[in-house]
Design a protein around this motif. Structure first.
Motif, PDB file in Angstrom:
ATOM      1  N   ARG A 178       0.818  -1.215   0.000  1.00  0.00           N
ATOM      2  CA  ARG A 178       0.000   0.000   0.000  1.00  0.00           C
ATOM      3  C   ARG A 178       0.853   1.267   0.000  1.00  0.00           C
ATOM      4  O   ARG A 178       0.463   2.297  -0.534  1.00  0.00           O
ATOM      5  CB  ARG A 178      -0.926  -0.019   1.221  1.00  0.00           C
ATOM      6  CG  ARG A 178      -1.870   1.154   1.247  1.00  0.00           C
ATOM      7  CD  ARG A 178      -3.096   0.856   2.029  1.00  0.00           C
ATOM      8  NE  ARG A 178      -3.928  -0.156   1.393  1.00  0.00           N
ATOM      9  CZ  ARG A 178      -5.146  -0.477   1.816  1.00  0.00           C
ATOM     10  NH1 ARG A 178      -5.642   0.092   2.870  1.00  0.00           N
ATOM     11  NH2 ARG A 178      -5.837  -1.398   1.186  1.00  0.00           N
ATOM     12  N   ARG A 179       2.034   1.177   0.595  1.00  0.00           N
ATOM     13  CA  ARG A 179       2.921   2.341   0.603  1.00  0.00           C
ATOM     14  C   ARG A 179       3.348   2.756  -0.799  1.00  0.00           C
ATOM     15  O   ARG A 179       3.826   3.862  -1.006  1.00  0.00           O
ATOM     16  CB  ARG A 179       4.196   2.019   1.369  1.00  0.00           C
ATOM     17  CG  ARG A 179       4.008   1.737   2.827  1.00  0.00           C
ATOM     18  CD  ARG A 179       5.275   1.064   3.352  1.00  0.00           C
ATOM     19  NE  ARG A 179       5.216   0.898   4.795  1.00  0.00           N
ATOM     20  CZ  ARG A 179       5.589   1.830   5.642  1.00  0.00           C
ATOM     21  NH1 ARG A 179       6.078   2.967   5.204  1.00  0.00           N
ATOM     22  NH2 ARG A 179       5.500   1.625   6.925  1.00  0.00           N
ATOM     23  N   PHE A 180       3.227   1.853  -1.734  1.00  0.00           N
ATOM     24  CA  PHE A 180       3.816   2.117  -3.049  1.00  0.00           C
ATOM     25  C   PHE A 180       2.790   2.387  -4.136  1.00  0.00           C
ATOM     26  O   PHE A 180       3.152   2.544  -5.287  1.00  0.00           O
ATOM     27  CB  PHE A 180       4.698   0.939  -3.472  1.00  0.00           C
ATOM     28  CG  PHE A 180       5.819   0.692  -2.517  1.00  0.00           C
ATOM     29  CD1 PHE A 180       6.946   1.497  -2.545  1.00  0.00           C
ATOM     30  CD2 PHE A 180       5.751  -0.322  -1.580  1.00  0.00           C
ATOM     31  CE1 PHE A 180       7.985   1.286  -1.671  1.00  0.00           C
ATOM     32  CE2 PHE A 180       6.777  -0.541  -0.686  1.00  0.00           C
ATOM     33  CZ  PHE A 180       7.901   0.268  -0.735  1.00  0.00           C
ATOM     34  N   TYR A 181       1.489   2.399  -3.769  1.00  0.00           N
ATOM     35  CA  TYR A 181       0.483   2.631  -4.805  1.00  0.00           C
ATOM     36  C   TYR A 181       0.713   3.981  -5.461  1.00  0.00           C
ATOM     37  O   TYR A 181       1.055   4.956  -4.800  1.00  0.00           O
ATOM     38  CB  TYR A 181      -0.931   2.573  -4.226  1.00  0.00           C
ATOM     39  CG  TYR A 181      -1.356   1.176  -3.876  1.00  0.00           C
ATOM     40  CD1 TYR A 181      -0.719   0.074  -4.460  1.00  0.00           C
ATOM     41  CD2 TYR A 181      -2.358   0.939  -2.963  1.00  0.00           C
ATOM     42  CE1 TYR A 181      -1.089  -1.205  -4.132  1.00  0.00           C
ATOM     43  CE2 TYR A 181      -2.735  -0.344  -2.624  1.00  0.00           C
ATOM     44  CZ  TYR A 181      -2.088  -1.411  -3.216  1.00  0.00           C
ATOM     45  OH  TYR A 181      -2.454  -2.690  -2.883  1.00  0.00           O
ATOM     46  N   GLY A 182       0.515   4.027  -6.762  1.00  0.00           N
ATOM     47  CA  GLY A 182       0.696   5.283  -7.468  1.00  0.00           C
ATOM     48  C   GLY A 182       2.135   5.499  -7.882  1.00  0.00           C
ATOM     49  O   GLY A 182       2.420   6.369  -8.681  1.00  0.00           O
ATOM     50  N   GLN A 183       3.040   4.725  -7.323  1.00  0.00           N
ATOM     51  CA  GLN A 183       4.422   4.861  -7.759  1.00  0.00           C
ATOM     52  C   GLN A 183       4.664   3.985  -8.979  1.00  0.00           C
ATOM     53  O   GLN A 183       3.808   3.228  -9.419  1.00  0.00           O
ATOM     54  CB  GLN A 183       5.369   4.464  -6.620  1.00  0.00           C
ATOM     55  CG  GLN A 183       5.279   5.436  -5.470  1.00  0.00           C
ATOM     56  CD  GLN A 183       6.447   5.259  -4.517  1.00  0.00           C
ATOM     57  OE1 GLN A 183       7.560   5.027  -4.905  1.00  0.00           O
ATOM     58  NE2 GLN A 183       6.151   5.367  -3.236  1.00  0.00           N
ATOM     59  N   ASP A 184       5.863   4.101  -9.483  1.00  0.00           N
ATOM     60  CA  ASP A 184       6.239   3.363 -10.674  1.00  0.00           C
ATOM     61  C   ASP A 184       5.928   1.866 -10.521  1.00  0.00           C
ATOM     62  O   ASP A 184       6.259   1.248  -9.530  1.00  0.00           O
ATOM     63  CB  ASP A 184       7.747   3.559 -10.877  1.00  0.00           C
ATOM     64  CG  ASP A 184       8.152   3.213 -12.285  1.00  0.00           C
ATOM     65  OD1 ASP A 184       7.336   2.590 -12.982  1.00  0.00           O
ATOM     66  OD2 ASP A 184       9.258   3.589 -12.676  1.00  0.00           O
ATOM     67  N   GLU A 185       5.274   1.307 -11.539  1.00  0.00           N
ATOM     68  CA  GLU A 185       4.902  -0.115 -11.481  1.00  0.00           C
ATOM     69  C   GLU A 185       6.129  -1.010 -11.332  1.00  0.00           C
ATOM     70  O   GLU A 185       6.105  -2.029 -10.664  1.00  0.00           O
ATOM     71  CB  GLU A 185       4.155  -0.510 -12.759  1.00  0.00           C
ATOM     72  CG  GLU A 185       2.736   0.022 -12.808  1.00  0.00           C
ATOM     73  CD  GLU A 185       2.151  -0.056 -14.208  1.00  0.00           C
ATOM     74  OE1 GLU A 185       2.893  -0.391 -15.148  1.00  0.00           O
ATOM     75  OE2 GLU A 185       0.963   0.219 -14.356  1.00  0.00           O
ATOM     76  N   VAL A 186       7.205  -0.599 -11.975  1.00  0.00           N
ATOM     77  CA  VAL A 186       8.412  -1.421 -11.928  1.00  0.00           C
ATOM     78  C   VAL A 186       9.004  -1.442 -10.528  1.00  0.00           C
ATOM     79  O   VAL A 186       9.523  -2.460 -10.070  1.00  0.00           O
ATOM     80  CB  VAL A 186       9.433  -0.911 -12.956  1.00  0.00           C
ATOM     81  CG1 VAL A 186      10.686  -1.733 -12.905  1.00  0.00           C
ATOM     82  CG2 VAL A 186       8.838  -0.958 -14.338  1.00  0.00           C
ATOM     83  N   LEU A 187       8.874  -0.327  -9.843  1.00  0.00           N
ATOM     84  CA  LEU A 187       9.342  -0.268  -8.454  1.00  0.00           C
ATOM     85  C   LEU A 187       8.579  -1.295  -7.622  1.00  0.00           C
ATOM     86  O   LEU A 187       9.149  -1.982  -6.780  1.00  0.00           O
ATOM     87  CB  LEU A 187       9.109   1.144  -7.899  1.00  0.00           C
ATOM     88  CG  LEU A 187       9.747   1.430  -6.555  1.00  0.00           C
ATOM     89  CD1 LEU A 187      11.231   1.671  -6.745  1.00  0.00           C
ATOM     90  CD2 LEU A 187       9.107   2.627  -5.901  1.00  0.00           C
ATOM     91  N   ILE A 188       7.275  -1.410  -7.889  1.00  0.00           N
ATOM     92  CA  ILE A 188       6.455  -2.353  -7.122  1.00  0.00           C
ATOM     93  C   ILE A 188       6.849  -3.790  -7.449  1.00  0.00           C
ATOM     94  O   ILE A 188       6.867  -4.648  -6.581  1.00  0.00           O
ATOM     95  CB  ILE A 188       4.953  -2.098  -7.379  1.00  0.00           C
ATOM     96  CG1 ILE A 188       4.646  -0.630  -7.061  1.00  0.00           C
ATOM     97  CG2 ILE A 188       4.102  -3.006  -6.535  1.00  0.00           C
ATOM     98  CD1 ILE A 188       3.212  -0.244  -7.236  1.00  0.00           C
ATOM     99  N   VAL A 189       7.195  -4.033  -8.724  1.00  0.00           N
ATOM    100  CA  VAL A 189       7.672  -5.371  -9.072  1.00  0.00           C
ATOM    101  C   VAL A 189       8.904  -5.705  -8.234  1.00  0.00           C
ATOM    102  O   VAL A 189       9.046  -6.809  -7.702  1.00  0.00           O
ATOM    103  CB  VAL A 189       8.020  -5.462 -10.576  1.00  0.00           C
ATOM    104  CG1 VAL A 189       8.672  -6.795 -10.894  1.00  0.00           C
ATOM    105  CG2 VAL A 189       6.780  -5.290 -11.417  1.00  0.00           C
ATOM    106  N   LEU A 190       9.768  -4.722  -8.083  1.00  0.00           N
ATOM    107  CA  LEU A 190      10.986  -4.932  -7.303  1.00  0.00           C
ATOM    108  C   LEU A 190      10.647  -5.209  -5.836  1.00  0.00           C
ATOM    109  O   LEU A 190      11.263  -6.066  -5.201  1.00  0.00           O
ATOM    110  CB  LEU A 190      11.878  -3.703  -7.427  1.00  0.00           C
ATOM    111  CG  LEU A 190      13.298  -3.895  -6.948  1.00  0.00           C
ATOM    112  CD1 LEU A 190      14.028  -4.877  -7.830  1.00  0.00           C
ATOM    113  CD2 LEU A 190      14.035  -2.577  -6.925  1.00  0.00           C
ATOM    114  N   VAL A 191       9.646  -4.480  -5.332  1.00  0.00           N
ATOM    115  CA  VAL A 191       9.232  -4.720  -3.949  1.00  0.00           C
ATOM    116  C   VAL A 191       8.719  -6.149  -3.794  1.00  0.00           C
ATOM    117  O   VAL A 191       9.071  -6.850  -2.840  1.00  0.00           O
ATOM    118  CB  VAL A 191       8.147  -3.704  -3.523  1.00  0.00           C
ATOM    119  CG1 VAL A 191       7.588  -4.060  -2.164  1.00  0.00           C
ATOM    120  CG2 VAL A 191       8.721  -2.298  -3.503  1.00  0.00           C
TER     121      VAL A 191
END
Lengths: 318, 433, 255, 299
Positions: free
Chosen positions: D93-106
């Motif tokens: 939830r902390r990463f919503y709206g951020q770069d999709e690729v960043l979320i893949v990394l998370v």
């Protein structure tokens, strides 16, 4: 005048390179090796950062990393070419060329689609590599020891000489890259990141810039792969596996796209964390690495480059 | 200003990392004997190989340091020097292992490295080991190519390579009069699986030229799903199905094949079939011909050394030892013998790597699995006796191994100087059975 | 193809989005040097027309010719390179960069860029950008990040970026929208002054009839995708249909 | 001939069903949250572990055999209930709206953590729960023997796919989810609680992953490292079918399943390569997968 000189990229890089070369004499051998490896990974990260400036992240740089590594390895074993400088250079050119060929296929895609398609490409290469028994299949193969301008260094100095070569070549690449970032296509890339359609409405091609960026990223990744292979003396299809690509993405996100040296620092940091957690927590190093990844993304979301920038801005204001 | 900032960051980070780890390198006082032990601690190979092997190794190191191992291993530690071991995870591929190896040698300054289950790692490490002049004992991996394709000064392998497993199984099938008119194989798609199948199928062809080869399946390693392969093998109606699957793959294969009547419809041979027995227990199928890559576990010889080890392991961990602990123990014992032989020669000082390497070359020593002779690869590669058996149920319903046939080391291993595959192709010249 | 005096010529353009008709048999000829404003209520088809001229949308039928060449199948980039630039109703500028850098990007691949593969911040480029900035009275904002700039300045920068390549035709999409009433005239004056240097053909969409009257010679009125009037300013604004459907009932006084 | 064809078909269908259940959760989560969840494989492994833990307890309580399926469902549900708040609320939830690729990394980082969490909770030993597989007996086709449980997996896959499709298209809450998929901002403005929809969607995805693990547990030895292959195979399915598309997942799973089965029977040498081959072919001829429409450009 001296101040102007200090701001000159060329001068900065020369200074940094000589500093590293000198530091290399005094640090233990294993650290020399770790830094060489960090430089190899940093080169790939630099490629991703070039793409990031244009708003793209490749989750498949293992593709070019592998091609570079295998190019250097096969030239070494099949053609007897062992000159490290030449191998790095050829891998850079050849992988860049491969990048140029596949870039038009990828350059139409954005965001997650670009990331995933590049990942798929790397997995296809992985599938091919483990299938080819002539080059070791899943086991990979051993590279011959490197020479430098026809001279084979003695074993005690081999690590240090490769380190010096990689520092110098990386320095040169970084200077060239800085010039590229400051050129018109380099600037257009930043604009593409913001608003691609507007770039098109200004008469410039986002597609061409992306192809150019991808080609450069491929060349850098290839050079990193070659350096990694030469440093380790061994390569295997793991170079192209998706987990390897994940590490590259991590390095570039940890570094942020603002600073070139930050990439190498991030790569060094990852190498050290991985190596020491593997050494002291052999059972749970993945957990430590994973937590380290999450925490660094949470606390330094825009990368070390920006983190240090803020820190120094604060110091300046005091 | 930006420039100095970067210099400062880089320089300080290097300084910090150097200083914080300088303790690691200086803490090394060279009184005892420090070894790095590399084995799978994570990933699919950990449970069947890495962890039990390291369990055996840990136990032996503890007992050696306490001086509680029977003769000829009753000297404390290695020749009186206390053994310290640094375990390292082998997972992550050969490239990562080369790096870990360098870290062990250059950063931790270990006196020797003992390790490697995966053939890929065994192919990658020796070149680096010789380059760094680091004493290295390969304790498990199967590929015969390590010392057939190259020679190394500081690298030794204390276990026989995989050719023995498959030659012995082929001989067993013929001696016991099994129908080998058609054979099929399911082996993993990497060096180990391919070499195993080649050794087995060529041996069969040599011993019984009329037998027909049906399916040759090479699923990828760690795939875990064999429904389709099982159908294909059943369809082929081969009389004998050979497999060198190991670990989780072997367990999954057995679990998926058994309910489909696979083991009742065809004679299955597992070249490395024992290491999943402690885990599977009575789910292990009956009537399977299996090898343990040596006289290990249920096929171990009745010697005082083996009886001691078997009991010590059983008491400590509550399961019987299969091949992995035997093999690591074998490596440690070989290293101990080499060190003590070198110390006898140099007057009891801590021997350097050249002295140990010299003592190791051509060494013979008694291990729980029988006599180990460093005969191949100009004294760097071991041969050892082998045993093949067949599973059955005893009167309590427990799975046991019966019909055991023992083979002399020189009967199922090539002589020095001949590649295993050439030896098989030539029809086993000079085999001493 | 045919008449060279027509700089831009649209022939029988039709375009619909599902049930909505955005363009119905549009025919327009624009001569070199004309200042044309497009008027019409929201959804009348002005912006659609602009998007079709610049290649963002393709007409269902009909063709658009520029300097006699059919540009209908071309994409926005090629059309821009041929000499048709546009600005946007909401300024499309690159937020993290400075105004100066925005213009440098706008220079892009154009012939005006003196150093494509060298450092883009060359002397020649700097001089040229400074000149453009001063023409739009933007010098004081040159090195500020554009995300911090006020609305009117952003509008000007957006137009300046379109002008950097020295196009033949400049399309301005509502240059004064989103700007306070008292700022409108100064803004339009600046734009008019900046554009007067070149002999530009300007087409702009505008809702404010006073501005239309003051800054254009020719007006084209759209209603439900159709052109209901086309001609000189006074005639069109006094047209009965235009008053009914576009400007409202109020009589507009002749200039 | 017919025999062999039937075998290939059945083997392919069984494998495709397994793949489909895994890929369904992956593609659904991507569709709603725009997250390509690498940790999906980790949740799969947790499902397998939790079944391998709960089913022996179930047998030791002496319950009727048929209810073991319920236990397997419960164990999958338990994993989803535990993992969803931690992953979705706690981290993603902390990463919503951020770069999709960043979320893949998370999610990649979470995947790494989950690998070792399995080790910490269950240790290194493999677990076996082959008993449920004996529940449905065996069926004979010509000379072939199939286990009823394996064939029942086909039914489970069809049920999962159909159920999710029906919920999405025929119920009110399903339509809300579809609205969110279409345009989260506008749905948010119209009073849809986006956070709730995200939580629910992630829960469904996690449940499907755990369910796949749960029903695979009786087939395999449950141990460390079973997740890595799952990640890449389900990834291949969604690449072929198109990210975020349920029909795409069906087709993708069928293509890989059938191609693989045909290879094992007719051309074993190509088996290891066929998945990547399908993926490469799809990339070259239809780079967004079979069911992915063109992306609208932003302005």
């Amino acid at each position: 005048m001296p101040l102007k000189l200090l701001n000159n990229v060329f001068f900065q890089s020369i200074f940094l390179m000589s500093l590293l070369v000198v530091v290399g004499i005094f640090i233990p051998n294993w650290l020399v090796f770790v830094i060489t490896k960090a430089i190899a990974y940093g080169l790939v990260g630099l490629g991703i950062i070039t793409l990031m400036r244009g708003g793209l992240v490749s989750f498949g740089q293992g593709f070019v990393f592998g091609i570079g590594g295998y190019t250097a390895g096969l030239l070494g074993t099949q053609a007897g070419l062992t000159d490290a400088v030449l191998l790095l250079f050829i891998s850079f050119i050849f992988t860049g060329f491969v990048g140029l060929i596949i870039a038009p296929l990828l350059a139409r895609y954005r965001d997650i689609f670009f990331a995933m398609l590049s990942l798929a490409f790397s997995m296809v290469l992985y599938g091919i590599l483990i299938k080819i028994d002539a080059i070791g299949g899943s086991d990979g193969f051993v590279l011959p020891e490197s020479t430098y301008f026809g001279i084979k260094p003695s074993k005690e100095y081999a690590d240090y000489i490769l380190y010096v070569v990689s520092v110098i070549m990386t320095g040169i690449v970084s200077i060239l890259l800085r010039y590229y970032y400051d050129s018109t296509p380099g600037l257009i890339a930043l604009a593409v990141r913001e608003n691609e359609l507007r770039v098109e409405y200004l008469g410039s091609s986002a597609f061409n810039v992306t192809v150019l960026n991808f080609t450069i990223a491929a060349g850098l990744g290839g050079m990193g792969g070659a350096l990694n292979g030469i440093a380790l003396g061994h390569i295997d299809p793991e170079f192209t596996y998706w987990t390897t690509s994940g590490e590259f993405v991590f390095i570039s996100i940890l570094a942020g796209y603002l600073s070139v040296p930050a990439v190498f620092l991030a790569a060094l940091l990852l190498e050290l964390v991985r190596s020491f957690s593997g050494r002291y927590f052999p059972d749970t190093w993945q957990l430590i690495l994973g937590v380290f990844l999450i925490l660094s993304i949470i606390f330094i979301p825009s990368g070390i480059g920006s983190f240090f920038k803020q820190l120094f801005d604060k110091l300046k204001n005091k | 200003m930006k420039f100095f900032r970067h210099c400062l960051i880089l320089a300080s980070s290097i300084l910090v990392s150097t200083m914080s780890f300088v303790g690691v390198t200086n803490a090394d006082d060279h009184k005892g004997f420090k070894i790095g032990v590399v084995t799978f601690l994570s990933g699919p190979a950990a449970e069947p190989f890495g962890v039990p092997a390291w369990n055996g190794g840990k136990l032996l190191i503890k007992l050696l340091n306490e001086g509680k191992v029977p003769a000829p291993y009753n000297k404390k530690g290695f020749g009186g020097m206390e053994i310290t071991a640094i375990p390292i995870d082998e997972s992550g591929g050969a490239t990562k292992q080369v790096q870990e190896f360098r870290n062990l040698v250059q950063r931790d300054k270990v006196d020797a490295v003992l390790g490697y289950v995966s053939s890929g790692d065994c192919m990658a490490i020796p070149a680096v080991a010789d380059e760094l002049q680091a004493l290295t004992v390969l304790y498990d991996c199967g590929t015969p190519r390590v010392f057939e394709d190259a020679s190394y000064k500081y690298v030794f392998r204390t276990a026989a390579h995989a050719a023995m497993d498959n030659i012995a199984i082929a001989k067993y099938l013929i001696e016991k009069g099994h129908d080998i008119s058609s054979i099929a194989g399911i082996n993993q798609n990497y060096a180990w699986g391919k070499d195993s199948w080649k050794d087995f199928s060529v041996s069969i062809k040599k011993l019984s030229p009329n037998s027909e080869i049906k399916n040759e399946l090479f699923p990828k390693i760690f795939s875990g799903q064999y429904g389709t392969e099982i159908s294909a093998l059943l369809n082929s109606k081969a009389k004998v199905v050979h497999s060198s699957l190991w670990g989780g793959d072997l367990q999954s294969f057995i679990l998926q094949a058994k309910p489909r009547g696979f083991f009742k419809r065809t004679q299955v041979v597992f070249s490395a079939g024992d290491q999943v027995m402690p885990g599977l227990g009575n789910k292990y199928p009956e009537g399977v011909i299996l090898g343990a890559r040596g006289q290990y576990g249920m096929m171990a010889p009745d010697t005082p050394l083996n009886n001691w080890f078997y009991k010590a392991y059983m008491d400590e961990y509550g399961v019987f030892p299969a091949q992995p602990p035997y093999r690591m123990v074998q490596g440690l014992m070989g290293l101990k013998m080499a060190i003590e032989k070198a110390m006898d020669k140099n007057g009891g000082k801590k021997p350097n790597k050249d002295e140990i390497a010299e003592a190791f070359t051509g060494l013979e020593f008694e291990a729980p699995g029988g006599l180990v002779q460093m005969k191949l690869g100009n004294g760097h590669q071991a041969i050892q006796p082998h045993a093949i058996g067949k599973t059955a149920k005893d009167k309590d319903g427990n799975i046991i191994v019966t019909d055991i046939v023992r083979y002399k080391a020189s009967c199922v291993n090539p002589p020095n100087g001949i590649k295993a595959v050439d030896w098989i192709n030539a029809g086993f010249p000079g085999a001493d059975c | 193809m045919s008449d060279k005096s027509n700089l831009l010529r649209a022939e029988g353009i039709n375009k619909s989005f599902g049930a909505v008709i955005a363009a119905k048999d549009i025919n327009i000829n624009i001569q070199k040097g004309e200042r044309v404003s497009l008027i019409g209520s929201n959804g009348a088809g002005k912006t659609t027309f602009m998007n079709m001229v610049t290649g963002y949308l393709k007409p269902d039928t009909g063709n658009i010719f520029f300097k006699g060449e059919n540009i209908t199948p071309l994409n926005p980039r090629i059309i821009t390179q041929k000499g048709i630039s546009r600005s946007f109703q909401i300024p499309q500028i690159f937020e993290p960069m400075s105004a100066w850098e925005n213009l440098l990007v706008a220079l892009g691949t154009s012939k005006k860029n003196h150093s494509y593969f060298r450092n883009a911040r060359s002397k020649e480029n700097s001089d040229y950008i400074d000149e453009i900035l001063s023409r739009f009275s933007l010098n004081e904002f040159a090195h500020r990040q554009v995300s911090e700039l006020p609305g009117g300045v952003r509008k000007l920068l957006d137009i300046a970026m379109a002008l950097v390549r020295k196009p033949d035709i400049l399309l301005l999409d509502e240059p004064t929208s989103g700007v306070g009433a008292e700022e409108k005239y100064p803004l339009m004056d600046t734009i008019a002054k900046a554009l007067s240097v070149e002999n530009l053909t300007v087409i702009f969409v505008e809702h404010d009839m006073d501005i239309v009257q003051n800054y254009s010679e020719r007006v084209i009125a759209f209603y439900q995708g159709e052109i209901i009037a086309d001609g000189n300013c006074d005639n069109v604004l006094n047209d009965k249909n235009v008053q009914e459907f576009v400007t409202g009932k109020t009589q507009v006084k002749a200039k | 001939m017919i025999d062999e064809f039937l075998t290939i078909f059945l083997d392919g269908a069984i494998y495709a069903s397994w793949l489909f259940i895994v890929a369904l959760g992956l593609t659904f989560v991507f569709g709603v949250l725009k997250i390509l969840n690498i940790a999906h494989g980790g949740i799969y492994a947790l499902g397998a572990y939790s079944t391998a833990t709960l089913v022996p307890i179930f047998y030791s309580l002496g319950m009727p055999d048929q209810l073991v399926i319920v236990t397997m469902l419960i164990s999958a549900l338990a994993v989803a209930i535990v993992i969803t708040p931690i992953m979705e609320r706690g981290i993603l939830r902390r990463f919503y709206g951020q770069d999709e690729v960043l979320i893949v990394l998370v999610t990649y980082a979470i995947y790494l953590v989950l690998e070792d969490v399995q080790k910490i909770i269950w240790g290194m030993n493999s677990l076996y729960v082959s008993e449920p597989r004996e529940l449905l007996g065996a069926l004979e086709f010509g000379s072939l023997y199939y286990v009823g449980y394996d064939l029942a997996l086909i039914g489970l896959a069809i049920f999962c796919g159909l159920f999710l499709w029906l919920v999405l298209n025929k119920t009110k809450s399903g339509k809300i989810v579809l609205a969110v998929i279409h345009n989260p901002e506008i749905s948010g403005c119209m009073g849809v609680n986006i956070n709730k929809v995200y939580l629910a969607a992630f829960f469904v995805g996690a449940f499907l992953a755990a369910l796949a693990g749960s029903f695979t547990a009786p087939l395999i030895s449950v141990q460390v490292g079973i997740s890595v292959a799952v990640v890449i195979e389900s990834f291949a399915v969604v690449i072929i079918g198109g990210l975020g598309s349920i029909p795409g997942a069906v087709i993708g799973a069928l293509i890989i399943g059938m191609a693989r089965a045909a290879c094992v029977h007719k051309l074993p040498e190509a088996e290891i390569f066929i998945m990547y081959f399908c993926m490469a072919g799809m990339l070259i001829f239809r780079p967004k997968g079979l069911f992915q429409g063109a992306q609208a450009r932003k302005i």
